[in-house]
Structure formats: C-alpha cells, structure tokens
Design a protein around this motif. Structure first.
Motif, PDB file in Angstrom:
ATOM      1  N   GLY A  24     -13.379  -8.112  22.724  1.00 39.24           N
ATOM      2  CA  GLY A  24     -14.414  -7.193  22.384  1.00 39.24           C
ATOM      3  C   GLY A  24     -15.283  -6.966  23.593  1.00 39.24           C
ATOM      4  N   SER A  54     -11.551   0.641  26.538  1.00 35.54           N
ATOM      5  CA  SER A  54     -11.322   0.881  25.352  1.00 35.54           C
ATOM      6  C   SER A  54     -10.279  -0.129  24.852  1.00 35.54           C
ATOM      7  CB  SER A  54     -10.807   2.262  25.179  1.00 35.54           C
ATOM      8  OG  SER A  54      -9.709   2.593  25.777  1.00 35.54           O
ATOM      9  N   GLY A  58     -10.696  -3.185  22.272  1.00 33.31           N
ATOM     10  CA  GLY A  58      -9.889  -3.300  21.091  1.00 33.31           C
ATOM     11  C   GLY A  58      -8.976  -4.321  20.717  1.00 33.31           C
ATOM     12  N   LEU A  61      -8.862  -7.166  17.848  1.00 28.59           N
ATOM     13  CA  LEU A  61      -8.449  -6.784  16.557  1.00 28.59           C
ATOM     14  C   LEU A  61      -6.954  -6.791  16.246  1.00 28.59           C
ATOM     15  CD1 LEU A  61     -10.870  -3.889  16.402  1.00 28.59           C
ATOM     16  CD2 LEU A  61     -11.192  -6.035  15.412  1.00 28.59           C
ATOM     17  N   MET A  75      -5.001   0.249  20.060  1.00 32.34           N
ATOM     18  CA  MET A  75      -6.038  -0.732  20.696  1.00 32.34           C
ATOM     19  C   MET A  75      -7.165   0.305  21.082  1.00 32.34           C
ATOM     20  SD  MET A  75      -4.161  -3.786  22.468  1.00 32.34           S
ATOM     21  CE  MET A  75      -3.307  -5.203  21.579  1.00 32.34           C
ATOM     22  N   ALA A  78      -9.009   1.934  18.445  1.00 31.82           N
ATOM     23  CA  ALA A  78     -10.085   0.973  18.054  1.00 31.82           C
ATOM     24  C   ALA A  78     -11.432   0.668  18.755  1.00 31.82           C
ATOM     25  CB  ALA A  78      -9.387  -0.161  17.543  1.00 31.82           C
ATOM     26  N   GLY A  79     -11.067   0.288  20.414  1.00 31.34           N
ATOM     27  CA  GLY A  79     -11.859  -0.155  21.049  1.00 31.34           C
ATOM     28  C   GLY A  79     -12.754   0.804  21.525  1.00 31.34           C
ATOM     29  N   GLU A  82     -16.104   0.827  19.481  1.00 30.94           N
ATOM     30  CA  GLU A  82     -16.800  -0.268  19.930  1.00 30.94           C
ATOM     31  C   GLU A  82     -17.462  -0.161  20.918  1.00 30.94           C
ATOM     32  OE1 GLU A  82     -16.267  -5.101  20.226  1.00 30.94           O
ATOM     33  OE2 GLU A  82     -15.031  -3.785  18.744  1.00 30.94           O
TER      34      GLU A  82
END
Length: 367
Positions: A24, A54, A58, A61, A75, A78-79, A82
C-alpha cells in the motif's frame, strides 16, 4: 539556471517512493515531495506530477505473490484510487487524474487534446497527476515506464524542467553498489552511447524502469530544450538543495537548438508501425519535407495503414526519418510488384505526390 527559476515543472515519482514495501501507499517519502511541491507553487511555479505506483499500491489487496497480467491490471485499478487519495491528502489542493496510454500520445489529435486539458487545469490552479492507464493498456499500447511517459508529458505541456525522483542519487560512471570508487556525474551536456553504457538495471523491486529508462527520458526531454534532473527522492536533503538553487543529483543540460514541438512529437513520441526501405541517401533529407515516390521504394516491411507512422531507412540500414504514411503497406507492396503500372500511387491520389506526409515528418539524427 536553477530549478527554482523554472516556470513549469514536471515531477516524476517512482513506485519505490509510493509503496516502498509493496504494502500500500506510504507517506514516508511522499511527504517531502508534497512539501517541495507546496514551496515551489507558492513561488508561482506550475507543477505536473507523473506518479507511478498503482500496481505496487494495490498489490497488498491480492493474495498472490506472482500475479499474471490480468491480476496486475486489477491491482492497478485498486491501487490507483489509493494513490490518488494519498496525494490528495498530502497536497491539500485541487488535483486531477489523467490516465494515458501510448495510443493517446501517438495520435496527434489526442495528443493535442491531452495538452489542452493539462493547460486548462494549470490555468485554473489544479494540479494534474498523470499515470499510465495500466488497467486497459496492452503490449502494443503501453509506454512501459513512467520515466519516458514523464518526458513525453513534459514535451506536450512545454515544460521548462523535468525532475525524476528515484532511489539513487543520480547517474554514476559505474554501479555505486558494486564499486566504491564510483563517481556521481553532476552535469551531462550531451547524451552519448557512453552515457547509456553507464546505466545499470532497475534496483527497486517495485519499479519497472532502471537508469536506462531515465536516460532515455532525459534524451527525449533535453531534445526539446527541457532541463532534466535525476535526484534521490528518498532523501529530504535533495529537495532542500533544489530550493536553494543547487543540484543534488545529475543535471542533463537542455539542447541549445531544440527540435520543434511537431518534430519532437514525431521523433520521440510516435511509434513506427512499419518500415519503407528507399533508394536515397541521407543528404537527400536535408530539406524539410522531401518527396518520396513509389519509384524510390526498395522494400516495404510490416503492415501499416494510411495515417500510421513509418520509419524510412536507406539500403544500408540507416534510420533516416519518421513520417506519417499517405498510403498503406498493402498498396505500396502492390505497386512494387506491378512495375507495368507507372506511378499508380500518384494517379490514385493526385493530392499526395509523396508516399509520406509533408506535415508530419522528422529527420532522425542519432536516435
């Protein structure tokens, strides 16, 4: 001229700074970069941020140590959210997300659209944050590393300087991790094969580019008159030096006679889809927009369509120029195989008396 005197700055931040442990995003190193951005914006400078990370952001997760391509795309999806949330928090100013593929930059209309969008954001005090669109990109469409993406972005927005933040102090004459007598190069006035030979592989486990891609980026940027710096983004002192007008890493000096924006785009951003071998010498290309007819063709390689970028080579293999094709490879191959049909190309399209576009053409020198 120090970096604090540059009006428009593109800053590239690598994955190792975003997610140093691949668990993360982490504020550990980004806080210093965010503070630096605040300081230079307060001085009236504009900033475009090119942020990798990114996939690294991710990764935690997903319970898979060796993800396949589809999982890496997931990934990245999702990343990315964040990572943007992290920058939004640290910067505390309006930011905008811009996700690009190489196809966006290779197409002239989309390239200009990207440029206009970033210009509008900057004019309204909003900081663009650029990343490659890893979720949708393919092998054919990707840039592959954000060092080169940052250089292309810097060229598109007419930046004055490119700052590449990484995990080493700059370019050394040899690998500093293997040789204790390695010397940091403070200034590079010309990027030669010897300079490329000094580049090693990627040191970070989370990044996709090593020093090689950073030198490639510097070559692209300096060719359009953009001073480029490689600095150690892990060290807060690097940014203190920059604010004091000093160079904490390696400075690649901008070319005194840069390429025009259109020539730079054709040379350093577009990818050739095929090649045409022509019976011409390089001195023929001294003129800005030579006329190449079907009679000049020796061989056509690859498959390309009208409007694609092609590479022109001489018979001895010299890369002479890149240009937009006025005709497809299929038609050009047909013409070569039908010598009894003289100047078929010109008769089909009288408005195009050359197989290449005069509008988008770039002579290649040491590229």
């Amino acid at each position: 001229m120090s970096i604090t005197q540059k009006q428009r700055l593109v800053i590239k931040v690598g994955s190792a700074l975003i997610a140093p442990t691949a668990c993360g995003c982490s504020e550990k190193y980004l806080k210093n970069i965010a503070d630096f951005i605040h300081r230079i914006r307060q001085q009236g400078q504009q900033v475009v941020l090119v942020s990798s990370g990114s996939v690294a952001a991710g990764r935690y997760l997903f319970n898979n140590q060796q993800p396949n391509l589809a999982l890496k795309k997931a990934m990245a999806a999702a990343g990315q959210t964040e990572m943007m949330a992290m920058w939004d928090k640290l910067l505390g100013l309006p930011v905008a997300q811009i996700l690009l593929t190489h196809a966006d930059l290779c197409n002239r209309e989309r390239y200009i659209s990207v440029k206009d969008t970033i210009e509008s954001l900057l004019d309204n005090g909003i900081m663009p944050i650029v990343n490659e669109n890893d979720t949708v990109t393919s092998e054919e469409l990707k840039v592959g590393d954000n060092d080169n993406l940052a250089a292309m972005t810097a060229a598109a927005v007419d930046a004055d300087a490119l700052l590449i933040c990484t995990d080493v102090d700059g370019l050394y004459d040899k690998n500093p991790h293997k040789f204790s007598d390695a010397q940091l190069l403070k200034d590079v006035t010309r990027i030669t094969p010897d300079i490329f030979a000094m580049a090693g592989g990627a040191i970070s486990a989370t990044g996709t580019g090593g020093m090689q891609t950073k030198i490639e980026a510097a070559q692209k940027a300096t060719a359009q008159g953009i001073d480029t710096y490689i600095i150690n983004g892990f060290k807060a002192q690097s940014f203190h030096y920059l604010l004091e007008g000093q160079n904490p890493g390696t400075h690649f000096v901008a070319c005194e006679s840069p390429l025009s924006p259109s020539q730079h785009w054709m040379t350093h951003t577009t990818k050739e889809c095929g090649e045409v071998i022509i019976d011409e010498h390089k001195d023929h290309f001294a003129q800005n927009s030579p006329v190449i007819t079907s009679d000049d063709i020796v061989e056509v390689k690859g498959e390309f369509s009208v409007g694609d970028t092609i590479l022109l080579r001489s018979c001895d293999g010299t890369r002479m120029a890149k240009a937009t094709a006025n005709y497809s490879s299929c038609l050009l191959n047909y013409v070569k195989q039908q010598p009894s049909i003289p100047e078929l190309v010109g008769s089909l399209h009288p408005q195009h008396n050359s197989i290449i576009s005069k509008k988008h053409f770039a002579l290649l020198e040491n590229v």
